[in-house]
Design an enzyme around this catalytic site. Structure first.
Site, mmCIF file in Angstrom:
data_model
loop_
_atom_site.group_PDB
_atom_site.id
_atom_site.type_symbol
_atom_site.label_atom_id
_atom_site.label_comp_id
_atom_site.label_asym_id
_atom_site.label_seq_id
_atom_site.Cartn_x
_atom_site.Cartn_y
_atom_site.Cartn_z
ATOM 1 N N LYS A 86 16.136 22.009 -10.123
ATOM 2 C CA LYS A 86 15.435 20.783 -10.476
ATOM 3 C C LYS A 86 16.258 19.814 -11.311
ATOM 4 C CE LYS A 86 11.163 20.530 -10.763
ATOM 5 N NZ LYS A 86 10.016 19.931 -10.078
ATOM 6 N N SER B 42 14.811 22.046 -15.365
ATOM 7 C CA SER B 42 13.640 22.899 -15.526
ATOM 8 C C SER B 42 14.106 24.224 -16.107
ATOM 9 C CB SER B 42 12.987 23.135 -14.163
ATOM 10 O OG SER B 42 12.206 24.316 -14.210
ATOM 11 N N GLU C 91 9.174 9.200 -16.561
ATOM 12 C CA GLU C 91 7.777 9.594 -16.795
ATOM 13 C C GLU C 91 7.320 9.196 -18.196
ATOM 14 O OE1 GLU C 91 7.060 13.565 -14.279
ATOM 15 O OE2 GLU C 91 8.824 13.633 -15.534
ATOM 16 N N HIS D 186 0.837 -1.213 0.000
ATOM 17 C CA HIS D 186 0.000 0.000 0.000
ATOM 18 C C HIS D 186 0.871 1.263 0.000
ATOM 19 C CE1 HIS D 186 -3.178 -2.837 1.316
ATOM 20 N NE2 HIS D 186 -2.219 -3.292 2.108
#
Ligand code: ARG
Length: 458
Positions: free
Chosen positions: A284, A278, A291, A157
């Site tokens: 970043k 970024s 992704e 979980h």
């Protein structure tokens, strides 16, 4: 004017829209090498069987080889009027060698021709997939070996469950990609039958030798039912199913990378080579590759559903609907390759923050089960009672805001008088993983055994 290949019964040519909806050359030109190889095998067989002369065969083969080099050097002019790769090649052959070209299509149809070309293409693609999976498995095995004893939290979980090793976690993916690879191998066996010679759907009156063409094209044997042969796209569906399952596996690890590379987790770091920055936030480092691997699952699953839906309800044998099979397979193949390559690179390059993993492994009372097991083993409590006692220990630690190992012995004894000093040895994360020596368990020695098993098979 009407089509030079099939225009005999037509007085007028197709409307522009007819031509546009009908043409597949824009994508099926990818099949040129398979189409030419199939035609060479077919012409060779026709001559061997005395159906065409050896002189015609020689002209056909040399013309086809010239066409192949024209295509490969970018000189070939593809024509949408000629619909597809099959008729583009045959029409050019007629220009090059004259009337002998017209004999190539004896005892054959575009229906068995396209089934052949596409099978050959999917077979080669799956052989590539098999190799790429082997590369990805090797990358996971290397990480697993290095981190066979690196402790991290195991989750259920996405809540801290029990300590495991990072090596063990990597080996879970080796199992998944190993299953994908054996699915690929089985699918190659399933498709390894030659369609050529099924003709339009019913076979042919010419004395062809389908065993000869099957052998020449590297198939195990010819297909056994001509109707099924021209209406079957199971080989494409199997490839897409395997690709979809594999994409799901890739996506699950991609998701873990996305979570683990956050500063909040900080378990792993991707290399610069597999990260992006970024344009506004200088600090970043984004896991864009992960992704995108996660996202590729969407289009690959989509391709599977598209082809399943195209095939559903088609009466036997061939229908033009089946022309829509190729773009789905080509797109899924291209994107699965990309996703496999990107994941292999990310895994090979990633570095592990062992301290962060260990710290997280110990938080969230991850060794509570070990305490309960100790109470069963040492004190002789039934597991259910041990579970209850341990629950009270966890509640106490929680109320004091400390770890299990930081609770004073007197307070533990107040919960259960038979708890002794020895309990502190089992509540560490190292002791926890080392104790899980059951077959397939997370103990470092057990993980190393599984790595050796896979090394012998990769
Ligand atoms: N371009 C067609 C396809 O991809 C080739 C087969 C066409 N056969 C036919 N009878 N129209 O399926």
């Amino acid at each position: 004017s009407s089509n030079q290949m099939w225009g005999g019964r037509f007085a007028a040519g197709p409307s522009a829209i007819m031509e546009e909806i009908n043409a597949s050359i824009g994508f099926d030109k990818k099949l040129y090498a398979q189409d030419i190889a199939g035609s060479i095998a077919h012409a060779t067989m026709l001559a061997a069987q005395g159906i065409i002369t050896e002189a015609d065969r020689d002209q056909i083969i040399s013309g086809l080889k010239q066409i192949e080099s024209e295509i490969e050097s970018g000189k070939f002019e593809f024509s949408r009027k000629l619909e597809d790769i099959h008729m583009n090649v045959e029409s050019r052959l007629a220009t090059l060698i004259g009337p002998a070209a017209g004999r190539l299509h004896t005892a054959r149809s575009r229906n068995d021709q396209v089934a052949l070309d596409f099978r050959l293409w999917v077979k080669a693609e799956m052989q590539k997939t098999e190799k790429m999976l082997t590369g990805l498995i090797a990358a996971f095995l290397d990480k697993a070996e290095r981190h066979a004893a690196t402790v991290m939290p195991g989750f259920t979980h996405l809540q801290t469950a029990q300590p495991v090793t990072f090596g063990h976690h990597c080996m879970a993916y080796v199992e998944m990609f190993g299953r994908d690879r054996s699915r690929v191998r089985h699918a190659i066996e399933h498709l390894d039958e030659s369609p050529i010679g099924a003709a339009a759907l019913a076979g042919t009156p010419y004395p062809i030798d389908r065993h000869m063409t099957a052998k020449a094209l590297g198939f195990r044997e010819p297909t056994r039912n001509s109707i099924d042969t021209v209406s079957d796209r199971d080989f494409a569906l199997e490839f897409l199913s395997i690709a979809a399952i594999c994409a799901v596996h890739l996506s699950r690890f991609a998701e873990e990378i996305v979570i683990w590379t956050t500063p909040q987790f900080g378990f792993v770091r991707l290399s610069d080579a597999f990260s992006t920055g970024s344009s506004i936030m200088p600090q970043k480092k984004n896991p864009d590759a992960a992704e995108l691997v996660r996202a590729k699952t969407g289009r690959i699953n989509g391709s599977l559903i598209a082809l399943l839906t195209i095939m559903k309800g088609l009466p036997l044998a061939y229908s033009k609907d089946m022309q829509e099979d190729k773009e789905q397979v080509f797109d899924a193949a291209e994107n699965l390759e990309l996703a496999l390559a990107a994941m292999t690179g990310m895994v090979a390059d990633m570095t592990v923050n062992e301290a962060k993993m260990k710290q997280a492994a110990g938080s969230g009372y991850s060794t509570a089960t070990d305490l309960a097991d100790w109470l069963v083993r040492t004190v002789g409590l039934p597991f259910r009672d041990a579970h209850h006692v341990t629950g009270r220990v966890v509640a106490l630690a929680e109320s004091k805001g400390c770890d299990l190992a930081d609770l004073p012995l007197e307070e533990l004894k107040a919960i259960h008088p038979e708890i002794t000093e020895a309990v502190y040895d089992v509540v560490t994360v190292e002791a926890s993983v080392a104790s899980r020596k059951s077959f397939g368990g997370t103990a470092p020695d057990e993980v190393r055994k599984q790595i050796a098993w896979w090394r012998a098979r990769n």
